[in-house]
Design an enzyme around this catalytic site. Structure first.
Site, mmCIF file in Angstrom:
data_model
loop_
_atom_site.group_PDB
_atom_site.id
_atom_site.type_symbol
_atom_site.label_atom_id
_atom_site.label_comp_id
_atom_site.label_asym_id
_atom_site.label_seq_id
_atom_site.Cartn_x
_atom_site.Cartn_y
_atom_site.Cartn_z
ATOM 1 N N MET A 30 0.831 -1.197 0.000
ATOM 2 C CA MET A 30 0.000 0.000 0.000
ATOM 3 C C MET A 30 0.871 1.256 0.000
ATOM 4 O O MET A 30 0.412 2.353 0.311
ATOM 5 C CB MET A 30 -0.952 0.006 1.192
ATOM 6 C CG MET A 30 -2.011 -1.079 1.102
ATOM 7 S SD MET A 30 -3.560 -0.678 1.954
ATOM 8 C CE MET A 30 -2.988 -0.445 3.628
ATOM 9 N N LEU A 33 6.761 3.011 1.450
ATOM 10 C CA LEU A 33 7.630 1.850 1.602
ATOM 11 C C LEU A 33 8.732 2.089 2.635
ATOM 12 O O LEU A 33 9.267 3.186 2.762
ATOM 13 C CB LEU A 33 8.245 1.490 0.253
ATOM 14 C CG LEU A 33 7.253 1.262 -0.898
ATOM 15 C CD1 LEU A 33 7.989 0.882 -2.169
ATOM 16 C CD2 LEU A 33 6.218 0.187 -0.533
ATOM 17 N N HIS A 37 9.390 -3.568 3.402
ATOM 18 C CA HIS A 37 9.083 -3.755 1.985
ATOM 19 C C HIS A 37 10.357 -4.009 1.187
ATOM 20 O O HIS A 37 10.379 -4.837 0.265
ATOM 21 C CB HIS A 37 8.387 -2.505 1.422
ATOM 22 C CG HIS A 37 7.092 -2.178 2.080
ATOM 23 N ND1 HIS A 37 6.938 -1.080 2.902
ATOM 24 C CD2 HIS A 37 5.886 -2.793 2.046
ATOM 25 C CE1 HIS A 37 5.691 -1.033 3.341
ATOM 26 N NE2 HIS A 37 5.026 -2.055 2.837
ATOM 27 N N GLN A 61 -10.548 -2.474 1.992
ATOM 28 C CA GLN A 61 -10.156 -3.123 3.241
ATOM 29 C C GLN A 61 -10.223 -2.181 4.424
ATOM 30 O O GLN A 61 -9.843 -2.546 5.540
ATOM 31 C CB GLN A 61 -8.759 -3.735 3.124
ATOM 32 C CG GLN A 61 -7.620 -2.754 2.977
ATOM 33 C CD GLN A 61 -6.325 -3.443 2.579
ATOM 34 O OE1 GLN A 61 -6.196 -3.992 1.486
ATOM 35 N NE2 GLN A 61 -5.352 -3.426 3.480
ATOM 36 N N GLY A 146 4.932 -10.061 3.981
ATOM 37 C CA GLY A 146 5.632 -10.025 5.257
ATOM 38 C C GLY A 146 4.941 -10.850 6.314
ATOM 39 O O GLY A 146 3.710 -10.941 6.358
ATOM 40 N N GLU A 147 5.729 -11.450 7.204
ATOM 41 C CA GLU A 147 5.178 -12.253 8.290
ATOM 42 C C GLU A 147 4.598 -11.410 9.416
ATOM 43 O O GLU A 147 3.940 -11.951 10.308
ATOM 44 C CB GLU A 147 6.247 -13.197 8.841
ATOM 45 C CG GLU A 147 6.621 -14.315 7.865
ATOM 46 C CD GLU A 147 7.643 -15.279 8.425
ATOM 47 O OE1 GLU A 147 8.222 -14.972 9.498
ATOM 48 O OE2 GLU A 147 7.881 -16.323 7.795
ATOM 49 N N ASP A 149 2.140 -9.440 9.169
ATOM 50 C CA ASP A 149 0.706 -9.677 8.993
ATOM 51 C C ASP A 149 0.483 -11.186 8.891
ATOM 52 O O ASP A 149 0.169 -11.722 7.821
ATOM 53 C CB ASP A 149 0.199 -8.959 7.746
ATOM 54 C CG ASP A 149 0.339 -7.453 7.869
ATOM 55 O OD1 ASP A 149 -0.328 -6.870 8.733
ATOM 56 O OD2 ASP A 149 1.137 -6.865 7.113
ATOM 57 N N SER A 185 4.154 1.312 8.260
ATOM 58 C CA SER A 185 3.840 2.650 7.773
ATOM 59 C C SER A 185 3.108 3.450 8.832
ATOM 60 O O SER A 185 3.235 4.683 8.907
ATOM 61 C CB SER A 185 2.987 2.561 6.496
ATOM 62 O OG SER A 185 3.680 1.856 5.491
#
Length: 283
Positions: A30, A33, A37, A61, A146-147, A149, A185
């Site tokens: 999103m 960065l 990222h 979302q 990414g882990e 999330d 972010s």
């Protein structure tokens, strides 16, 4: 590096690469960065001939009242980082390009019912829908997530398996600040005082890691981690949850492959973190 703003542009670009026999990696983001990222992009660069980074703040979302409008954006900085890391194309569509009178959505059941799914009921429907769309548009061979999330990663893996996408999903470890706070972010929302307070999540994670063992009751793990969080007045804990790594369903004791996930608000900024534990790896 190409900047692709329409679906047709993206499809034409990908078709040309595939005609040359190139393998393609997708890093969905999103934007705004950071080093987390960057780690995904660097891993993608090692595996595939071409790397596409999508930069799209996905409106479906976000529930009403969430931070869609305030979500940080900096396309100039994002482009500079991507170019520096050797990204071949950025896919940066507008919302009216991605969603035209949308009536079809992608839903993954069971895995979306707990934790983030319970706290943000429409969130994962939006995530799965936009990722499904990106997979059809870019048609990658490999996609990187990414882990941090953890629930999202498990859901995307299940979606790919159940809907027969011919895409390999790669999860990458959490990238942290020097003081342990997971890169996000949303960290930019924090005041200096809040930023210092946010490190309590990492301290709780470290406490959990130091205690966790096969057969340990989940309640004992929660109690220890909650005690750490209680030491920080600015921390409002939403949940700590021990779940099966594949199903994302809460389990009563430590067994098999598990993830311990947590969410908290610091100055009303919602942050998440987690750690993974495997009975086999820790035997």
């Amino acid at each position: 590096m190409e900047l692709l703003t329409s679906i047709d542009q993206a499809k034409q670009c990908v078709r040309a690469w595939k005609a040359q026999g190139c393998s393609i990696a997708l890093v969905p983001t999103m934007g705004f960065l950071h080093d987390g990222h960057a780690s995904l992009i660097q891993a993608a660069r090692k595996i595939c001939d071409k790397v596409v980074v999508s930069v799209f703040v996905n409106p479906t979302q976000f529930a009403p009242g969430e931070d869609f409008d305030a979500y940080p954006r900096d396309m100039q900085a994002d482009s500079a980082l991507c170019e520096r890391l050797g990204v071949d194309a950025i896919f940066h569509p507008q919302a009216d390009e991605m969603y035209v009178n949308q009536r079809a959505y992608c839903v993954v059941e069971q895995l979306t019912s707990s934790m983030e799914g319970a706290a943000r009921p429409i969130h994962f429907r939006g995530v799965c829908t936009v990722v499904c769309k990106l997979f059809h548009i870019i048609a990658p061979d490999v996609a990187f997530f990414g882990e941090k999330d953890a629930q999202q990663l498990a859901i995307i893996k299940r979606m790919v398996r159940d809907l027969n996408f011919d895409i390999r999903i790669v999860g990458m470890p959490i990238v942290r600040e020097s003081d342990g706070l997971a890169k996000s972010s949303r960290n930019t929302y924090l005041s200096p005082e809040g930023r210092r307070a946010a490190c309590v999540l990492y301290r709780a994670i470290c406490k959990g890691k130091s205690l966790i063992a096969a057969g340990m009751p989940a309640d004992d793990l929660y109690a220890a981690m909650k005690a750490v969080c209680a030491e920080e007045p600015l921390c409002s804990l939403e949940y700590i949850c021990l779940v099966d790594a594949d199903t994302m369903q809460e389990i009563p004791i430590v067994a098999g492959n598990v993830v311990c996930c947590m969410a908290a608000r610091i100055q009303n900024v919602r942050l998440i973190d987690n750690f993974w534990w495997s009975e086999h790896a820790n035997a």
